[in-house]
Design an enzyme around this catalytic site. Structure first.
Site, PDB file in Angstrom:
ATOM      1  CB  THR A   1      -0.817   0.012   1.213  1.00 43.56           C
ATOM      2  OG1 THR A   1      -1.668  -0.945   1.295  1.00 43.56           O
ATOM      3  CG2 THR A   1      -1.762   1.309   1.239  1.00 43.56           C
TER       4      THR A   1
ATOM      5  CB  VAL B   1       6.631   8.155  15.165  1.00 41.33           C
ATOM      6  CG1 VAL B   1       5.855   8.605  16.256  1.00 41.33           C
ATOM      7  CG2 VAL B   1       7.841   7.152  15.663  1.00 41.33           C
TER       8      VAL B   1
ATOM      9  CD  GLU C   1      -3.282  -4.879   9.213  1.00 44.00           C
ATOM     10  OE1 GLU C   1      -3.580  -5.878   8.540  1.00 44.00           O
ATOM     11  OE2 GLU C   1      -2.818  -3.864   8.850  1.00 44.00           O
TER      12      GLU C   1
ATOM     13  CG  ASP D   1       1.917   0.172  15.917  1.00 44.22           C
ATOM     14  OD1 ASP D   1       2.487   0.147  14.821  1.00 44.22           O
ATOM     15  OD2 ASP D   1       1.327   1.245  16.377  1.00 44.22           O
TER      16      ASP D   1
ATOM     17  CE  LYS E   1       3.138   3.714  15.176  1.00 39.86           C
ATOM     18  NZ  LYS E   1       1.791   3.759  14.853  1.00 39.86           N
TER      19      LYS E   1
END
Length: 461
Positions: free
Chosen positions: A37, A155, A213, A224, A228
């Site tokens: 993507t 980030v 997801e 996730d 970050k």
């Protein structure tokens, strides 16, 4: 990273000459690793804005290879001669000046980017997990080769928080960086808050709408956001903070009842990445990074961040309070951040010079999570009789924890007791909760949530 490594890295960067400028008219050769993507959108934007980008960079750019896992798969407008399934050879080719990585994962892209940097190629990556785990290694390789390492898209996608920390606030002392840096969890919690629905129902809706997801674990369990947080803390405090240094909790245990209780208290629940600088009772300075569901006042700017949006709130000594808000995920915003990094890295190739590199000179210790100052919101069912509050208060007093507010509600045959503490060490608060669970007066500790407040960053651990 050790002090010796920090010093060696800084010395290497200082001693190296600036990147040599390309000859006038020579294009910057670019390799794109990945055609998902983000990769597709980066290529589309580069073609659509080719002339404008050349003016911004000061010279032409040219995509000379696109690494994919399956060359036989239809790739739309990408010329067949550009496709390769041999990414390692591509990143080391002499006609490649800049490598753009949008593959994801850690081990494979790490090998590719180290090979590219060692071969004198500048690197742009959107890979948060890789940067959080191996920033020190990648930065050292970039310093040794005197090339650029850009990762703005790692980030909060298009929200320019990395550049803000590396450049705009480079002269200031940052006290804290807190933020909503995962759109999936913010969508779920915001929907629970606005509709009263359950976590499971909102997770399903997030998956149906494409916000989550098929396997949402990395998002909903906080991994996730933790990647970050490691990046933000490293940049903000000039100290190496790795993913493993970040305390991580997700949102899967948050209930509709938790959300309702937060509303009654004028709060909302957000999954926050919280990076702070603090001092202990002896004046020694530490940094911490953590991710967990957090109660936050509805009057705070972060509380109004809705849907899948991201926001990062910074408190700095001279600049004061700053907030950066926007769409923190998705192909378009991420591609925008990648393209901005491409412009910066390519400009340095055209004109010579180099962007600011990583600087971990402060080398502050990362505090064990138990030492971190925080506040608790504890929701319990207790026996409804005289003296229960006084009895339970002794558990807090024994550990030197003071209570800020107490609220009691009558229920059928028992009572609901909600306690909010002042700031104390995490380990003392957690131990106190375990003590409460052993009391015959406590029928159940229903929920324990940490609170976000300015009191945290100013307290001693």
């Amino acid at each position: 990273m050790s002090t010796h490594e920090n010093t060696a890295s800084a010395s290497t960067g200082a001693a190296a000459a600036a990147q040599k400028a390309k000859a006038p008219g020579d294009p910057v050769g670019i390799a794109i690793l990945g055609h998902g993507t983000v990769g597709r959108e980066v290529l589309r934007l580069m073609e659509q804005h080719r002339d404008a980008l050349e003016h911004r960079i000061g010279g032409p750019i040219e995509v000379r290879g696109v690494a994919v896992s399956d060359k036989e798969k239809h790739r739309g407008a990408v010329p067949e001669e550009l496709l390769t399934d041999d990414a390692m050879t591509l990143v080391q080719r002499e006609d490649i000046d800049l490598v753009v990585e949008v593959i994801g994962g850690i081990d494979y892209p790490r090998r590719l980017l180290l090979a590219a940097l060692n071969a004198g190629k500048s690197v742009v990556t959107a890979n948060k997990a890789l940067v959080a785990a191996h920033a020190d290694e990648l930065a050292a390789a970039a310093d040794a080769a005197n090339v650029d390492l850009y990762f703005e898209a790692a980030v909060a996608a298009a929200i320019p928080v990395v550049g803000m920390l590396r450049r705009s606030l480079a002269g200031d002392q940052i006290e804290s960086v807190s933020g909503i840096v995962n759109g999936t969890t913010n969508f779920i919690l915001d929907a629970m808050d606005s509709t009263g629905a359950s976590y499971d129902d909102m997770l399903k809706e997030a998956m149906d709408l494409g916000y989550a997801e098929a396997d949402p674990t990395a998002d909903v369990e906080g991994h996730d956001a933790a990647s970050k947080a490691a990046i933000l803390a490293s940049l903000a405090f000039h100290t190496r903070v790795n993913y493993d240094d970040v305390h991580c909790e997700g949102i899967s245990s948050i209930t509709a009842e938790d959300i309702a209780a937060a509303k009654l208290a004028g709060q909302t629940i957000k999954l926050l990445a919280i990076c702070e600088r603090f001092r202990d009772e002896d004046g020694k300075e530490y940094v911490s990074a953590r991710v967990h569901p957090t109660l936050i006042s509805r009057e705070h700017p972060l509380a109004s961040v809705d849907k899948s949006y991201n926001a990062v709130f910074v408190e700095a000594e001279a600049a004061g309070r700053l907030m950066f808000y926007g769409n923190g995920a998705g192909g378009d915003p991420t591609a925008s951040a990648v393209l901005g990094d491409i412009v910066g890295a390519a400009r340095n190739k055209v004109h010579g010079g180099r962007a600011p590199g990583e600087n971990t000179y402060a080398n502050l210790p990362v505090a064990d999570f138990g030492r971190v100052p925080t506040r608790y919101h504890i929701d319990m069912e207790v026996v409804d009789r005289v003296g229960v509050l006084a009895e339970l208060s002794t558990f807090f007093a024994q550990r030197g924890i003071s209570l800020k507010t107490v609220r009691q509600e009558e229920l059928n045959g028992h009572a609901r007791l909600i306690l909010v503490t002042h700031t104390a060490r995490e380990e003392d608060l957690a131990s106190c909760v375990e003590d409460l669970k052993t009391s015959e007066s406590v029928r159940a500790v229903k929920s324990v949530l940490r609170l976000y407040s300015e009191e945290n960053s100013q307290a001693e651990s």
